[in-house]
Design a protein around this motif. Structure first.
Motif, mmCIF file in Angstrom:
data_model
loop_
_atom_site.group_PDB
_atom_site.id
_atom_site.type_symbol
_atom_site.label_atom_id
_atom_site.label_comp_id
_atom_site.label_asym_id
_atom_site.label_seq_id
_atom_site.Cartn_x
_atom_site.Cartn_y
_atom_site.Cartn_z
ATOM 1 N N VAL A 155 3.924 -24.956 10.591
ATOM 2 C CA VAL A 155 3.650 -23.549 10.474
ATOM 3 C C VAL A 155 5.068 -22.760 10.744
ATOM 4 O O VAL A 155 4.955 -21.505 10.207
ATOM 5 N N ASP A 156 5.905 -23.150 11.588
ATOM 6 C CA ASP A 156 7.085 -22.635 11.662
ATOM 7 C C ASP A 156 7.946 -22.513 10.407
ATOM 8 O O ASP A 156 8.423 -21.401 10.079
ATOM 9 N N ASP A 157 7.984 -23.649 9.776
ATOM 10 C CA ASP A 157 8.490 -23.728 8.333
ATOM 11 C C ASP A 157 7.937 -22.854 7.103
ATOM 12 O O ASP A 157 8.623 -22.628 6.178
ATOM 13 N N PHE A 158 6.498 -23.112 7.301
ATOM 14 C CA PHE A 158 5.799 -22.389 6.063
ATOM 15 C C PHE A 158 4.675 -21.417 6.571
ATOM 16 O O PHE A 158 3.557 -21.417 6.380
ATOM 17 N N THR A 159 5.465 -20.383 7.282
ATOM 18 C CA THR A 159 4.382 -19.367 7.939
ATOM 19 C C THR A 159 3.427 -18.622 7.036
ATOM 20 O O THR A 159 2.283 -18.533 7.248
ATOM 21 N N PRO A 160 3.927 -18.349 5.778
ATOM 22 C CA PRO A 160 2.778 -17.784 4.807
ATOM 23 C C PRO A 160 1.873 -18.653 4.506
ATOM 24 O O PRO A 160 0.486 -18.006 4.283
ATOM 25 N N LEU A 161 1.932 -19.818 4.404
ATOM 26 C CA LEU A 161 0.588 -20.733 4.149
ATOM 27 C C LEU A 161 -0.705 -20.841 5.458
ATOM 28 O O LEU A 161 -1.408 -20.789 5.012
ATOM 29 N N SER A 162 0.279 -20.992 6.531
ATOM 30 C CA SER A 162 -0.685 -20.853 7.588
ATOM 31 C C SER A 162 -1.251 -19.411 7.828
ATOM 32 O O SER A 162 -2.489 -19.353 8.151
ATOM 33 N N ASP A 183 -5.566 -18.244 7.526
ATOM 34 C CA ASP A 183 -6.069 -17.773 8.931
ATOM 35 C C ASP A 183 -5.844 -18.839 9.984
ATOM 36 O O ASP A 183 -6.623 -18.962 10.969
ATOM 37 N N VAL A 184 -4.727 -19.485 10.076
ATOM 38 C CA VAL A 184 -4.333 -20.236 11.301
ATOM 39 C C VAL A 184 -3.752 -19.508 12.308
ATOM 40 O O VAL A 184 -2.622 -18.878 12.204
ATOM 41 N N LEU A 185 -4.435 -19.274 13.309
ATOM 42 C CA LEU A 185 -4.050 -18.266 14.320
ATOM 43 C C LEU A 185 -3.863 -19.172 15.657
ATOM 44 O O LEU A 185 -3.101 -18.609 16.695
ATOM 45 N N SER A 186 -4.360 -20.447 15.931
ATOM 46 C CA SER A 186 -4.027 -21.231 17.129
ATOM 47 C C SER A 186 -3.882 -22.578 16.644
ATOM 48 O O SER A 186 -4.166 -22.884 15.351
#
Length: 106
Positions: free
Chosen positions: A59-66, A70-73
């Motif tokens: 998620v750090d490398d591909f934040t827009p996909l997370s 709706d990946v919040l945790s």
């Protein structure tokens, strides 16, 4: 890097979840529960081979996909069927519970 788990990027994500069942582990290297979950998903990837594919997305490398999903945790496992999310599992849990949750969805 695992032979049983595909590492997705923004370039490979859509194709990576397009066919059949795919469990995507949205994770981060600094996340302790993510590191606890990793060997469990590796084991399940072997056990459930042929029924479901497993993949990881940093998620750090591909934040827009997370954010799109709706990946919040973390960790969050999103189960896809033919490209559409059908279930999600948030947090780490014992392998028996994780296996049962995944099998209910596939």
């Amino acid at each position: 890097m695992s032979d049983h788990i595909q590492h997705l990027t923004d370039q490979t994500f859509t194709e990576g979840v397009a066919h059949g069942y795919t469990v995507v582990d949205f994770w981060a290297p600094w996340c302790a529960p993510c590191r606890e979950l990793a060997p469990l998903t590796e084991t399940l990837a072997v056990e459930l081979a042929g029924k479901v594919r497993f993949a990881k997305l940093n998620v750090d490398d591909f934040t827009p996909l997370s954010e799109q999903y709706d990946v919040l945790s973390m960790p969050t496992l999103v189960i896809f069927k033919d490209g559409e999310p059908i279930d999600r599992i948030v947090g780490s849990m014992p392998i028996d519970q994780l296996r049962a949750r995944i099998q209910r969805s596939i």
